[in-house]
Design a protein around this motif. Structure first.
Motif, PDB file in Angstrom:
ATOM      1  N   THR A   1       1.038  -1.102   0.158  1.00  0.00           N
ATOM      2  CA  THR A   1      -0.065   0.154  -0.040  1.00  0.00           C
ATOM      3  C   THR A   1       0.915   1.171  -0.009  1.00  0.00           C
ATOM      4  N   GLU A   2       0.270   2.294  -0.588  1.00  0.00           N
ATOM      5  CA  GLU A   2       1.082   3.599  -0.514  1.00  0.00           C
ATOM      6  C   GLU A   2       0.665   4.401   0.705  1.00  0.00           C
ATOM      7  N   ASN A   3      -0.351   3.876   1.242  1.00  0.00           N
ATOM      8  CA  ASN A   3      -1.148   4.545   2.343  1.00  0.00           C
ATOM      9  C   ASN A   3      -1.454   3.724   3.685  1.00  0.00           C
ATOM     10  N   PRO A   4      -0.173   3.510   4.492  1.00  0.00           N
ATOM     11  CA  PRO A   4      -0.230   2.475   5.270  1.00  0.00           C
ATOM     12  C   PRO A   4      -1.141   3.016   6.626  1.00  0.00           C
ATOM     13  N   GLN A   5      -2.050   2.115   7.173  1.00  0.00           N
ATOM     14  CA  GLN A   5      -3.060   2.532   8.045  1.00  0.00           C
ATOM     15  C   GLN A   5      -2.577   1.777   9.636  1.00  0.00           C
ATOM     16  N   LYS A   6      -2.957   2.167  10.433  1.00  0.00           N
ATOM     17  CA  LYS A   6      -3.079   1.428  11.669  1.00  0.00           C
ATOM     18  C   LYS A   6      -4.198   0.758  11.856  1.00  0.00           C
TER      19      LYS A   6
ATOM     20  N   TRP B   1      -4.277   4.069  20.911  1.00  0.00           N
ATOM     21  CA  TRP B   1      -3.413   3.431  19.624  1.00  0.00           C
ATOM     22  C   TRP B   1      -3.387   4.294  18.584  1.00  0.00           C
ATOM     23  N   ASN B   2      -4.294   5.190  18.657  1.00  0.00           N
ATOM     24  CA  ASN B   2      -4.346   6.212  17.382  1.00  0.00           C
ATOM     25  C   ASN B   2      -4.815   5.276  16.169  1.00  0.00           C
ATOM     26  N   SER B   3      -5.604   4.512  16.301  1.00  0.00           N
ATOM     27  CA  SER B   3      -6.014   3.452  15.016  1.00  0.00           C
ATOM     28  C   SER B   3      -6.846   4.065  14.078  1.00  0.00           C
ATOM     29  N   ASP B   4      -6.446   4.033  12.900  1.00  0.00           N
ATOM     30  CA  ASP B   4      -7.171   4.163  11.576  1.00  0.00           C
ATOM     31  C   ASP B   4      -8.553   3.510  11.406  1.00  0.00           C
TER      32      ASP B   4
ATOM     33  N   HIS C   1       0.462  -2.551   6.214  1.00  0.00           N
ATOM     34  CA  HIS C   1      -0.321  -1.767   7.342  1.00  0.00           C
ATOM     35  C   HIS C   1       0.130  -2.091   8.705  1.00  0.00           C
ATOM     36  N   GLU C   2       0.106  -1.325   9.590  1.00  0.00           N
ATOM     37  CA  GLU C   2       0.412  -1.698  11.029  1.00  0.00           C
ATOM     38  C   GLU C   2      -0.857  -2.213  11.709  1.00  0.00           C
ATOM     39  N   VAL C   3      -0.534  -3.635  11.922  1.00  0.00           N
ATOM     40  CA  VAL C   3      -1.639  -4.275  12.291  1.00  0.00           C
ATOM     41  C   VAL C   3      -1.591  -4.644  13.821  1.00  0.00           C
ATOM     42  N   ILE C   4      -2.832  -4.328  14.665  1.00  0.00           N
ATOM     43  CA  ILE C   4      -2.687  -4.579  15.958  1.00  0.00           C
ATOM     44  C   ILE C   4      -3.947  -5.637  16.087  1.00  0.00           C
ATOM     45  N   ARG C   5      -3.384  -6.747  16.799  1.00  0.00           N
ATOM     46  CA  ARG C   5      -4.397  -7.947  16.906  1.00  0.00           C
ATOM     47  C   ARG C   5      -4.863  -8.008  18.219  1.00  0.00           C
TER      48      ARG C   5
ATOM     49  N   SER D   1     -13.456   9.818  13.408  1.00  0.00           N
ATOM     50  CA  SER D   1     -13.603   8.414  14.012  1.00  0.00           C
ATOM     51  C   SER D   1     -12.692   7.312  13.138  1.00  0.00           C
ATOM     52  N   PRO D   2     -12.443   6.442  13.830  1.00  0.00           N
ATOM     53  CA  PRO D   2     -11.645   5.331  13.112  1.00  0.00           C
ATOM     54  C   PRO D   2     -12.603   4.760  12.070  1.00  0.00           C
TER      55      PRO D   2
END
Ligand code: ARG
Length: 593
Positions: free
Chosen positions: A126-131, A343-346, A168-172, A378-379
């Motif tokens: 991706t060119e637009n990595p998200q959390k 976590w500032n998640s998107d 992407h930055e993934v939080i499980r 909002s995320p």
């Protein structure tokens, strides 16, 4: 018509991985500056019917219709304006489609450019990595994981892997059901039976589950038992130290049993913040929603109506029960807030059963109103829901005596059935190798049975079908991989070795396998867009089938060095893409089978 494309620029574009994008790019360079098309023109490049070409641009037809021009003539204009290249041939089909047939040299350049996992990964990233938070599995404590939890675990794990692969930055996060009315009943039963939690025997979680069942029976038998169970719950919620210690112990026992399953499946979590984690984070939620007049009191409860919504205007989202207790909705609201603030998640992706669709729809609507009242972003929230696993009788799968099937039993049975297959094929294999293969095949089969179907559908669980060596199954994919490894063993070349040849893909079978590779990025895109792993699964099955027909038609170990090298390269690229895809689905590959 002006021709502003820079031939040098084009050349590098053309070998990019996703040739649908590059053909699209070439068309755009021509059309944006053309008096006949302009900026708005959409080339709409898709894979074509292989009899006519490799890709097809479908955009002329709708564009011409709208503009009242003859589409075939317009298609001809576009074709004439395209730069001369030896990388493909074009032709007009039907009322105004343009077919692109890629040349052998195109394929060869592509094969050379994408020679390893890294280059392929880079091309789809991706060119637009998200959390992104992936909220999956989420079993309830004090109960064993049943077959009902397998879909969330398998689908969630696969989506987490996919998003990670894309950069992407993934939080499980495992949102455990570890706080609720079940504890009142359980604590009551534990105390009535005078059971010590460190003496539950070899299968403590099963024992807890029985205690819970027993407790349930008791509270139904007599009013006063129910009152006592309620009393235990209130004590727990008010922080009674004895009950809290028991609850903590129950949670540990449950977690141990979940972890043994996650270990078998190779699933891990960054966090396991269950419902209980949010119990002291809910008061601000009530205050916030009240102050924005998003919720209101209704018969003692605190509720959110969504008047604009057909169903939810009458069926509110209850965020505080009439007895004052918080519920699933409250903790979920607090969870969104925590994931955003801490976590500032998107994005948050929830993987649950389809029966929770109303809950999430109401949750998302409420969050939308709440965040927009506070002018906060909002995320983005996504409910990835799935259907039910059915037994032979087309009803939710159960054991013979009508009990839910324990997940651990199901996984063990998968491995033991696969073990039989392995031994039958190679009776004198070393024990460790038998175990390794049995695990890969058995667990792969269970996973793939789930991931190869559209997740929104129910599916019938069948050992015979999922373990079959033929058809859209994990063993079929694993066999294709093992077969490619054996080709390289015979050739005495490593599949990762970089080879080079002047011989271009010419025969039908060489071409059609090479062509299949080009569709991989499009498939990844679609899988990600819809968060449906079966798109990837079906592609892998088609790729394995394509490989198999290539291998049946084209001998690899031929005399001519250049041809042999090209064919080995085709085998190596098939292997890389199969491995990437199977790894995303969580299916282990084997070098021998
Ligand atoms: N514990 C829930 C269940 O068993 C799943 C949790 C899903 N996640 C969430 N944030 N609600 O159905």
């Amino acid at each position: 018509m002006t021709l502003s494309s820079n031939m040098l620029g084009l050349r590098t574009m053309l070998i990019e991985f996703d040739s649908s994008d590059t053909i699209e790019g070439v068309i755009r360079t021509v059309t944006t500056t053309s008096e006949h098309f302009g900026e708005d023109f959409q080339p709409q490049v898709r894979p074509a019917d292989p009899r006519f070409g490799d890709f097809q641009a479908n955009g002329v037809l709708p564009f011409a219709k709208k503009a009242g021009i003859n589409p075939r003539e317009l298609a001809q204009k576009l074709m004439d304006a395209l730069p001369q290249t030896d990388l493909w041939e074009t032709s007009i089909a039907g009322p105004g489609f343009i077919n692109f047939k890629l040349s052998p040299s195109y394929f060869l350049q592509w094969l050379e450019k994408f020679a390893d996992t890294e280059s392929i990964q880079k091309a789809v990233q991706t060119e637009n990595p998200q959390k992104v938070v992936v909220d999956f599995s989420g079993p309830n404590t004090a109960k064993q994981m049943h077959v009902g939890h397998i879909r969330s675990t398998i689908i969630g794990e696969s989506l987490a892997r996919l998003l990670h692969f894309l950069g992407h930055e993934v939080i499980r996060d495992n949102h455990l059901g570890d706080w609720g009315t079940q504890f009142g009943i359980l604590l009551y039963a534990i105390k009535r039976e005078k059971i010590a939690l460190d003496q539950l025997g070899p299968d403590p979680i099963a024992k807890l589950e029985n205690l819970y069942r027993q407790g349930n029976k008791w509270i139904k038998e007599e009013e006063c038992n129910l009152a006592e169970a309620r009393e235990e719950l209130v004590k727990l919620q008010n922080g009674d130290s004895e009950n809290l210690a028991l609850w903590q112990k129950i949670k540990e026992i449950s977690m141990d049993s979940f972890l043994s399953i996650y270990e078998i499946l190779g699933v891990h979590f960054d966090h396991s913040l269950g419902e209980s984690f949010y119990k002291d984070k809910i008061d601000p939620i009530y205050e916030n929603l009240l102050s924005h007049q998003i919720c209101k009191e209704d018969e003692g409860a605190l509720v959110v109506f969504h008047p604009e919504h057909k169903r939810f205007s009458k069926q509110p989202f209850i965020i505080r029960k009439s007895d004052g207790a918080s519920n699933y909705a409250t903790t979920d609201l607090a969870t969104v807030e925590y994931r955003k603030n801490e976590w500032n998640s998107d994005q948050i992706i929830y993987v649950t059963d389809g029966r929770q669709r109303d809950h999430f729809e109401q949750l998302f609507l409420t969050v939308q109103k709440w965040y927009s009242a506070e002018k906060r972003k909002s995320p983005s929230l996504e409910h990835v829901w799935f259907g039910t696993i059915l037994g032979d009788d087309n009803k939710a799968i159960k054991t013979r005596d009508g009990e839910p099937i324990k997940l651990i039993d199901l996984l063990n049975e998968a491995i033991s059935r696969a073990r039989k297959m392995v031994i039958e094929k190679k009776p004198d294999l070393a024990e460790v190798e038998i175990e390794k293969r049995a695990k890969a095949i058995g667990l792969g089969a269970v996973r793939y049975a789930d991931l190869s179907q559209d997740r929104t559908l129910d599916y019938v669980f069948s050992w015979e079908k999922m373990l079959a060596m033929q058809g859209n199954t994990a063993p079929y994919l694993q066999y294709a991989v093992a077969r490619i490894h054996s080709i390289f063993r015979k050739a005495q070349v490593l599949p990762t070795q970089i080879l080079s040849t002047h011989y271009q893909p010419n025969t039908d079978s060489e071409r059609s396998l090479a062509r299949k590779f080009l569709f991989f990025p499009g498939v990844i895109k679609q899988t990600t867009k819809e968060l449906k792993p079966h798109f990837l699964g079906c592609y892998l099955f088609e790729l394995a089938t394509e490989f198999s027909s290539f291998y049946n038609q084209s001998k690899v170990m031929v005399e001519e060095e250049e041809i042999k090298t090209l064919r080995l390269i085709l085998c190596a690229r098939s292997l890389i893409i199969l491995q990437i895809g199977m790894d995303i689905l969580g299916i282990e590959t084997l070098e021998e089978m």
